[in-house]
Design an enzyme around this catalytic site. Structure first.
Site, mmCIF file in Angstrom:
data_model
loop_
_atom_site.group_PDB
_atom_site.id
_atom_site.type_symbol
_atom_site.label_atom_id
_atom_site.label_comp_id
_atom_site.label_asym_id
_atom_site.label_seq_id
_atom_site.Cartn_x
_atom_site.Cartn_y
_atom_site.Cartn_z
ATOM 1 N N GLY A 189 18.114 14.149 46.972
ATOM 2 C CA GLY A 189 16.672 14.226 46.739
ATOM 3 C C GLY A 189 16.320 15.195 45.622
ATOM 4 N N ASP A 190 15.063 15.149 45.187
ATOM 5 C CA ASP A 190 14.539 16.032 44.144
ATOM 6 C C ASP A 190 15.283 15.912 42.818
ATOM 7 O OD1 ASP A 190 12.767 16.987 46.072
ATOM 8 O OD2 ASP A 190 14.105 18.603 46.673
ATOM 9 N N LYS A 208 12.859 11.949 40.448
ATOM 10 C CA LYS A 208 12.434 10.540 40.547
ATOM 11 C C LYS A 208 10.995 10.377 40.058
ATOM 12 C CE LYS A 208 13.368 10.680 44.900
ATOM 13 N NZ LYS A 208 14.062 11.999 44.951
ATOM 14 N N GLY A 209 10.139 11.357 40.406
ATOM 15 C CA GLY A 209 8.728 11.281 40.008
ATOM 16 C C GLY A 209 8.612 11.137 38.497
ATOM 17 N N GLY A 246 8.277 14.806 47.734
ATOM 18 C CA GLY A 246 7.388 15.522 46.822
ATOM 19 C C GLY A 246 7.836 15.153 45.427
ATOM 20 N N HIS A 247 7.052 14.324 44.745
ATOM 21 C CA HIS A 247 7.448 13.813 43.435
ATOM 22 C C HIS A 247 6.546 14.423 42.366
ATOM 23 C CE1 HIS A 247 9.412 10.017 45.411
ATOM 24 N NE2 HIS A 247 9.913 11.165 45.844
ATOM 25 N N THR A 263 11.419 18.740 56.888
ATOM 26 C CA THR A 263 10.189 19.183 56.227
ATOM 27 C C THR A 263 9.077 19.437 57.250
ATOM 28 O OG1 THR A 263 9.519 16.891 55.925
ATOM 29 C CG2 THR A 263 10.753 17.904 54.116
ATOM 30 N N GLN A 291 13.502 10.593 48.670
ATOM 31 C CA GLN A 291 14.737 11.239 49.130
ATOM 32 C C GLN A 291 15.908 10.796 48.227
ATOM 33 O OE1 GLN A 291 12.554 9.779 51.864
ATOM 34 N NE2 GLN A 291 11.675 11.768 51.479
HETATM 35 P P1 GDP Z 1 11.725 14.107 42.946
HETATM 36 O O1 GDP Z 1 11.470 14.425 44.359
HETATM 37 O O2 GDP Z 1 13.022 13.407 42.728
HETATM 38 O O3 GDP Z 1 10.591 13.399 42.279
HETATM 39 O O4 GDP Z 1 11.868 15.511 42.192
HETATM 40 P P2 GDP Z 1 10.915 16.814 42.397
HETATM 41 O O5 GDP Z 1 9.613 16.570 41.737
HETATM 42 O O6 GDP Z 1 10.915 17.230 43.804
HETATM 43 O O7 GDP Z 1 11.773 17.912 41.642
HETATM 44 C C1 GDP Z 1 12.143 17.765 40.306
HETATM 45 C C2 GDP Z 1 11.600 18.977 39.533
HETATM 46 O O8 GDP Z 1 12.210 19.026 38.271
HETATM 47 C C3 GDP Z 1 10.116 18.889 39.253
HETATM 48 O O9 GDP Z 1 9.604 20.202 39.222
HETATM 49 C C4 GDP Z 1 10.048 18.252 37.874
HETATM 50 O O10 GDP Z 1 8.865 18.586 37.174
HETATM 51 C C5 GDP Z 1 11.253 18.879 37.225
HETATM 52 N N1 GDP Z 1 11.935 18.073 36.201
HETATM 53 C C6 GDP Z 1 12.138 16.734 36.149
HETATM 54 N N2 GDP Z 1 12.910 16.409 35.085
HETATM 55 C C7 GDP Z 1 13.208 17.578 34.475
HETATM 56 C C8 GDP Z 1 14.002 17.911 33.343
HETATM 57 O O11 GDP Z 1 14.621 17.084 32.692
HETATM 58 N N3 GDP Z 1 14.096 19.248 33.038
HETATM 59 C C9 GDP Z 1 13.458 20.218 33.749
HETATM 60 N N4 GDP Z 1 13.606 21.476 33.366
HETATM 61 N N5 GDP Z 1 12.694 19.923 34.808
HETATM 62 C C10 GDP Z 1 12.584 18.640 35.166
HETATM 63 P P1 IMO Z 2 12.083 13.680 47.565
HETATM 64 O O1 IMO Z 2 11.545 12.277 47.655
HETATM 65 C C1 IMO Z 2 14.779 16.693 49.162
HETATM 66 C C2 IMO Z 2 15.477 16.649 53.481
HETATM 67 C C3 IMO Z 2 14.945 17.834 54.256
HETATM 68 C C4 IMO Z 2 15.981 17.901 55.370
HETATM 69 C C5 IMO Z 2 16.253 16.424 55.647
HETATM 70 C C6 IMO Z 2 15.462 15.833 56.797
HETATM 71 O O2 IMO Z 2 11.098 14.663 47.066
HETATM 72 O O3 IMO Z 2 13.374 13.698 46.841
HETATM 73 P P2 IMO Z 2 12.936 15.099 57.105
HETATM 74 O O4 IMO Z 2 11.665 15.897 57.003
HETATM 75 O O5 IMO Z 2 12.988 13.934 56.177
HETATM 76 O O6 IMO Z 2 13.260 14.718 58.510
HETATM 77 O O7 IMO Z 2 14.102 16.127 56.663
HETATM 78 O O8 IMO Z 2 15.940 15.729 54.454
HETATM 79 N N1 IMO Z 2 14.474 15.945 52.646
HETATM 80 C C7 IMO Z 2 14.392 16.071 51.314
HETATM 81 N N2 IMO Z 2 15.087 16.835 50.461
HETATM 82 N N3 IMO Z 2 13.840 15.844 48.690
HETATM 83 C C8 IMO Z 2 13.161 15.040 49.532
HETATM 84 O O9 IMO Z 2 12.322 14.078 49.109
HETATM 85 C C9 IMO Z 2 13.389 15.156 50.919
HETATM 86 N N4 IMO Z 2 12.892 14.546 52.013
HETATM 87 C C10 IMO Z 2 13.572 15.024 53.056
HETATM 88 O O10 IMO Z 2 14.939 18.995 53.474
HETATM 89 O O11 IMO Z 2 17.153 18.486 54.888
HETATM 90 MG MG MG Z 3 11.008 16.049 45.568
#
Ligand code: GDP
Ligand code: IMO
Ligand code: MG
Length: 432
Positions: free
Chosen positions: A12-13, A16-17, A40-41, A131, A226
């Site tokens: 995750g994270d 993707k957003g 959280g995207h 979460t 995720q």
């Molecule tokens: P998601 O859950 O997959 O959409 O990712 P999140 O938004 O939770 O976390 C990704 C974080 O990295 C966010 O704060 C984005 O703004 C940031 N981000 C995405 N691409 C890049 C990149 O290429 N470089 C940097 N420095 N930040 C990035």
């Molecule tokens: P995005 O879409 C990162 C993790 C939680 C925990 C486990 C189970 O932003 O990438 P849950 O609340 O789903 O039952 O938690 O999964 N988790 C994530 N980690 N990015 C996410 O979403 C997540 N959604 C759930 O931290 O370890």
């Molecule tokens: Mg995220």
């Protein structure tokens, strides 16, 4: 290509957003197929940051349609709050451009309380670190057939019957197992019927809607939440979420034919992070880990928790390709590695005396896995201004080439900063 799926390749994270927002420009419709507001995207457009938890990331472009598939679990209060936030930014969701599946399940107040109570009751080592949004208990009710769907909410009589039956059980469970307070039937009923009235106009048969769009040649972007290793089937069980976050979730979570799924883009960070508990072989707790957290701003977009950080893991990357059939990757956060020298890449694990290169199903093996590393020279130049591969310093190009060859699929995109514009596009998946 009429449809593109974007899936998280790690825990995750991955960004993707940002990637969805980028490719959404070419799409007509963007669909979330799994998860809920555990996601959280983050999207950054012209310096303005937006974090979306339920609404598809592509809606920040003008004229797009956003859809929530039946595979999601939806907290209606969070959804309404998010819609209001977007409205303040000038993005109006109407019954013409926003749809919620009739079959999507509702997150109820008892789901959240049970989620938190269960985590509290677990030992430090056993905590999943959820979460706390009620995700697991909502999917659990779906599986035991005690869930409440939007279509049930919209029929007052059905809703009353289902809520009455399920609430009795939940209140007893909260009281006797966790010594927690239960909920008043009348209060929950009133609150949710209110949400039903506000959301009714968006609720529809999403499978039929998407099929109609695909038949007309409309371009659909499926937005994963995720990541592959948080997938309930293919992830690091039990340290996972409760849905099929991988590509399998699209079919079950939208009711579309596999025939339409053409390009499958895995979003993968140039290193690895994870939030919450569970094994993480390449985790770094030293100064390099701190560099990644600081430079990559690795704090949860949903909970604000510090993310655990580590080197890139090619075992994870290859696994994602196998279980999702990635046709290409979007590599993110390459800029975060600037200043690190050398840079390490995990190419396999040592478990006891055995060397393994495939992702194990056994969590105990994962806990013991010691990464086997290859080293690459780093770079010092600021790469956030790079807009084509040739703009990258030689060592960054070598690093990227190495990742590509280890994982075995090409890159569609490389991201060198959080902003929409900070991207190097190699190939657009809608134009292959
Ligand atoms: P998601 O859950 O997959 O959409 O990712 P999140 O938004 O939770 O976390 C990704 C974080 O990295 C966010 O704060 C984005 O703004 C940031 N981000 C995405 N691409 C890049 C990149 O290429 N470089 C940097 N420095 N930040 C990035
Ligand atoms: P995005 O879409 C990162 C993790 C939680 C925990 C486990 C189970 O932003 O990438 P849950 O609340 O789903 O039952 O938690 O999964 N988790 C994530 N980690 N990015 C996410 O979403 C997540 N959604 C759930 O931290 O370890
Ligand atoms: Mg995220």
């Amino acid at each position: 290509m009429n449809s593109v799926v974007v899936v998280g390749a790690q825990w995750g994270d991955e960004g993707k957003g940002k990637v969805v927002d980028y490719f959404a420009k070419q799409a007509n419709t963007i669909v979330r197929y799994a998860g809920g507001n555990n996601a959280g995207h983050t999207i950054v457009v012209k310096g303005e940051k937006t974090i979306l938890h339920l609404i598809p990331s592509g809606v920040l472009h003008k004229g797009k349609v956003g859809v929530l598939g039946n595979g999601m679990v939806v907290d209606p209060a969070v959804l309404l709050h998010e819609m209001e936030g977007l409205s303040k930014k000038g993005i109006k969701l109407t019954s013409k451009n926003f749809f919620i599946s009739e079959r999507a399940h509702l997150i109820m107040p008892y789901h959240k309380r049970i989620d938190l109570a269960r985590e509290k009751a677990k030992s430090k080592k056993g905590k999943i670190g959820t979460t706390g949004r009620g995700i697991g208990p909502a999917y659990e009710d779906k599986a035991t057939r005690a869930g409440i769907r939007f279509v049930d909410l919209l029929n007052e009589k059905v809703f009353e019957e289902r809520l009455r039956a399920v609430l009795k059980e939940k209140n007893a469970y909260l009281k006797h197992v966790f010594k927690e307070r239960g909920f008043s039937f009348a209060a929950v009923q009133k609150e949710y019927l209110g949400y039903g009235r506000l959301l009714k106009r968006y609720v529809t048969d999403v499978s039929q809607l998407l099929d109609g769009m695909l038949m007309k040649g409309k371009r659909i972007l499926f937005e994963g939440a995720q990541g592959t290793l948080l997938d309930i089937d293919h992830g690091t069980y039990p340290f996972v979420t409760s849905s099929n976050a991988g590509v399998g979730g699209v079919l079950a979570g939208c009711g579309v034919s596999p025939y339409f799924l053409q390009e499958i883009v895995g979003v993968i960070k140039a290193y690895t992070t994870r939030v919450g508990g569970g094994p993480f072989p390449t985790e770094l707790t030293d100064a390099v880990g701190q560099h990644l957290r600081r430079e990559g701003a690795e704090y949860g977009a949903t909970t604000g928790r510090a993310r655990r950080c580590g080197w890139f893991d090619a075992v994870v990357g290859r696994y994602g390709v196998r279980v999702n059939g990635f046709t290409g990757l979007a590599l993110t956060k390459l800029d975060t590695l600037t200043g690190l020298d050398p840079i390490r890449i995990c190419t396999g694990y040592r478990v006891g005396r055995k060397r393994i290169t495939e992702f194990p199903s056994d969590i105990r093996q994962m806990e013991q896995a010691k990464p086997i590393y290859e080293e690459m020279p780093g770079w010092k130049e600021d790469i956030r201004g790079a807009r084509k591969v040739e703009d990258l310093p030689r060592n960054a190009r070598r690093y990227v080439k190495k990742l590509e060859s280890l994982v075995g699929v090409p890159f569609f995109l490389m991201s060198v900063g959080p902003q929409r514009a900070q991207s190097i596009v190699i190939e657009n998946p809608f134009e292959t």
